[in-house]
Design an enzyme around this catalytic site. Structure first.
Site, PDB file in Angstrom:
ATOM      1  N   GLU A 117     -31.905  21.877 -16.894  1.00  0.00           N
ATOM      2  CA  GLU A 117     -31.725  21.166 -15.858  1.00  0.00           C
ATOM      3  C   GLU A 117     -31.503  21.903 -14.571  1.00  0.00           C
ATOM      4  O   GLU A 117     -30.885  21.272 -13.477  1.00  0.00           O
ATOM      5  CB  GLU A 117     -30.309  20.184 -15.509  1.00  0.00           C
ATOM      6  CG  GLU A 117     -30.157  19.263 -17.128  1.00  0.00           C
ATOM      7  CD  GLU A 117     -31.468  18.212 -17.194  1.00  0.00           C
ATOM      8  OE1 GLU A 117     -32.587  18.067 -15.670  1.00  0.00           O
ATOM      9  OE2 GLU A 117     -31.651  17.430 -17.777  1.00  0.00           O
ATOM     10  N   HIS A 140     -22.570  18.948 -15.155  1.00  0.00           N
ATOM     11  CA  HIS A 140     -23.364  17.773 -16.306  1.00  0.00           C
ATOM     12  C   HIS A 140     -23.195  17.504 -17.216  1.00  0.00           C
ATOM     13  O   HIS A 140     -22.605  17.923 -17.352  1.00  0.00           O
ATOM     14  CB  HIS A 140     -25.285  18.332 -16.112  1.00  0.00           C
ATOM     15  CG  HIS A 140     -25.547  17.094 -17.088  1.00  0.00           C
ATOM     16  ND1 HIS A 140     -25.868  15.726 -16.442  1.00  0.00           N
ATOM     17  CD2 HIS A 140     -26.383  17.422 -17.839  1.00  0.00           C
ATOM     18  CE1 HIS A 140     -26.138  15.062 -17.636  1.00  0.00           C
ATOM     19  NE2 HIS A 140     -26.906  16.100 -18.578  1.00  0.00           N
ATOM     20  N   HIS A 142     -21.962  14.569 -20.956  1.00  0.00           N
ATOM     21  CA  HIS A 142     -22.426  13.210 -21.094  1.00  0.00           C
ATOM     22  C   HIS A 142     -21.017  12.806 -22.066  1.00  0.00           C
ATOM     23  O   HIS A 142     -20.911  12.919 -23.286  1.00  0.00           O
ATOM     24  CB  HIS A 142     -23.034  13.848 -23.383  1.00  0.00           C
ATOM     25  CG  HIS A 142     -24.507  14.303 -22.298  1.00  0.00           C
ATOM     26  ND1 HIS A 142     -25.134  15.047 -23.560  1.00  0.00           N
ATOM     27  CD2 HIS A 142     -25.138  14.759 -21.139  1.00  0.00           C
ATOM     28  CE1 HIS A 142     -26.247  15.449 -22.865  1.00  0.00           C
ATOM     29  NE2 HIS A 142     -26.495  15.162 -21.633  1.00  0.00           N
ATOM     30  N   GLU A 170      -4.779   5.102  -9.958  1.00  0.00           N
ATOM     31  CA  GLU A 170      -5.480   6.034  -8.855  1.00  0.00           C
ATOM     32  C   GLU A 170      -6.688   6.738  -8.483  1.00  0.00           C
ATOM     33  O   GLU A 170      -7.460   7.250  -8.267  1.00  0.00           O
ATOM     34  CB  GLU A 170      -4.458   7.837  -9.476  1.00  0.00           C
ATOM     35  CG  GLU A 170      -2.817   7.458  -9.966  1.00  0.00           C
ATOM     36  CD  GLU A 170      -2.477   8.785  -9.698  1.00  0.00           C
ATOM     37  OE1 GLU A 170      -2.844   9.654  -9.631  1.00  0.00           O
ATOM     38  OE2 GLU A 170      -1.040   9.070  -9.274  1.00  0.00           O
ATOM     39  N   HIS A 211     -27.431   7.832 -20.138  1.00  0.00           N
ATOM     40  CA  HIS A 211     -27.030   9.367 -20.464  1.00  0.00           C
ATOM     41  C   HIS A 211     -26.191  10.071 -20.027  1.00  0.00           C
ATOM     42  O   HIS A 211     -25.544  11.113 -21.161  1.00  0.00           O
ATOM     43  CB  HIS A 211     -29.057  10.126 -19.679  1.00  0.00           C
ATOM     44  CG  HIS A 211     -28.770  12.076 -19.878  1.00  0.00           C
ATOM     45  ND1 HIS A 211     -30.085  12.568 -20.137  1.00  0.00           N
ATOM     46  CD2 HIS A 211     -28.107  12.844 -20.198  1.00  0.00           C
ATOM     47  CE1 HIS A 211     -29.415  13.296 -20.026  1.00  0.00           C
ATOM     48  NE2 HIS A 211     -28.686  13.506 -20.262  1.00  0.00           N
TER      49      HIS A 211
HETATM   50  O1  2HA Z   1     -29.447  19.737 -22.593  1.00  0.00           O
HETATM   51  O2  2HA Z   1     -27.865  17.927 -21.210  1.00  0.00           O
HETATM   52  O3  2HA Z   1     -29.641  16.908 -19.519  1.00  0.00           O
HETATM   53  C1  2HA Z   1     -29.030  19.508 -21.692  1.00  0.00           C
HETATM   54  C2  2HA Z   1     -28.838  18.399 -21.080  1.00  0.00           C
HETATM   55  C3  2HA Z   1     -29.699  18.017 -20.566  1.00  0.00           C
HETATM   56 ZN    ZN Z   2     -28.019  15.635 -20.352  1.00  0.00          ZN
END
Ligand code: 2HA
Ligand code: ZN
Length: 272
Positions: A117, A140, A142, A170, A211
């Site tokens: 990414e 990033h 999840h 908040e 995602h």
């Molecule tokens: O593999 O989260 O979006 C890593 C990730 C791809």
């Molecule tokens: Zn991801």
């Protein structure tokens, strides 16, 4: 030279990855982090004028970041393992003068490379730097409830933000500009990077529908804290989504709060 594993930026990165794993946000190789490291921060630990260990093509033009150093999680690497083996799971790269290559200065010890990414990360760094010269970090992840909420809530930026603002008092103070939303898109490619960066000019948080989420900030704490706050609000939403709703924080109350703390919020995201 000092021991790079003891550098504050390294310890903080490893700690952040460990926390994200502990919270269940980053299963297997899910998630990635990149952080700008200044030459001043890096130079006590690395001979910056030495030739790079390797050069890795970036696959897009990052010339506006030429010379910038980033500490970046590796592709296929598990957040679970970052703290116990930073040198395999992280890399310190420098964007080459022509913006086409990543010069590896340290890390990816097993011959690995940066996260798939990286285009989305570097393009997001460019976007954030254009609006905030102190910007440093892209994360990033999840996070479970944020992801769950994507399946049962509309994916409209205004509605999604307003619901989260309603979930914890908040929230409107933590992310007054709201949350950017992208539809489901193929990850790991330049087009999702361009779409993310376009949103990052306006928001520090961008949801990738079904995602995960991108968070940005001047520090690891800021980027992490933004995602943590969204995830907490999403958890409250998911815990209450199927129950009769007896109370809510009304739009006038959100406005009172934002006005009292002097934050500039997205007024069009409230129904006033
Ligand atoms: O593999 O989260 O979006 C890593 C990730 C791809
Ligand atoms: Zn991801």
């Amino acid at each position: 030279m000092n021991e790079i594993l003891k550098a504050p930026f390294m310890e903080e990165m490893a700690e952040t990855a460990a926390n994200m794993y502990r919270l269940g946000w980053d299963e297997r190789n899910g998630g990635n982090i990149s952080m700008i490291v200044t030459e001043k921060e890096a130079s006590p630990y690395l001979e910056l004028s030495a030739p790079p260990l390797r050069k890795i093509p970036l696959g897009f033009d990052a010339s506006s970041l030429a010379g910038t150093l980033f500490l970046v999680t590796g592709t296929g690497k598990y957040f679970k393992n970052v703290k116990k083996d930073p040198e395999t799971n992280l890399g310190l790269i420098r964007v080459s003068t022509d913006g086409a290559q990543a010069e590896l200065l340290w890390g990816y010890k097993d011959g690995g490379r940066f996260t798939s990414e990286l285009p989305a990360h570097l393009m997001s760094h460019m976007a954030r730097l254009s609006v905030d010269p102190e910007h440093k970090v892209i994360i990033h992840s999840h996070p479970t409830n944020t992801l769950a909420m994507n399946f049962v809530h509309t994916l409209d930026e205004r509605e999604f933000t307003r619901t989260l603002w309603q979930m914890c008092t908040e929230c409107i103070l933590v992310f007054p500009e709201g949350i950017g939303m992208l539809p489901w898109m193929l990850c790991g490619c330049n087009s999702i990077g361009e779409a993310t960066a376009a949103k990052m000019k306006e928001f520090r948080l961008v949801v990738w529908a079904m995602h995960g989420i991108y968070g940005s900030g001047k520090s690891l704490d800021e980027a992490f804290g933004l995602i943590e706050t969204v995830e907490k609000a999403a958890q409250v939403y998911m815990l209450t989504a199927r129950l009769p709703r007896l109370n809510t924080i009304r739009d006038e109350e959100l406005k009172t709060l934002a006005d009292a703390f002097g934050v500039s919020y997205r007024k069009d995201f409230l129904g006033l």
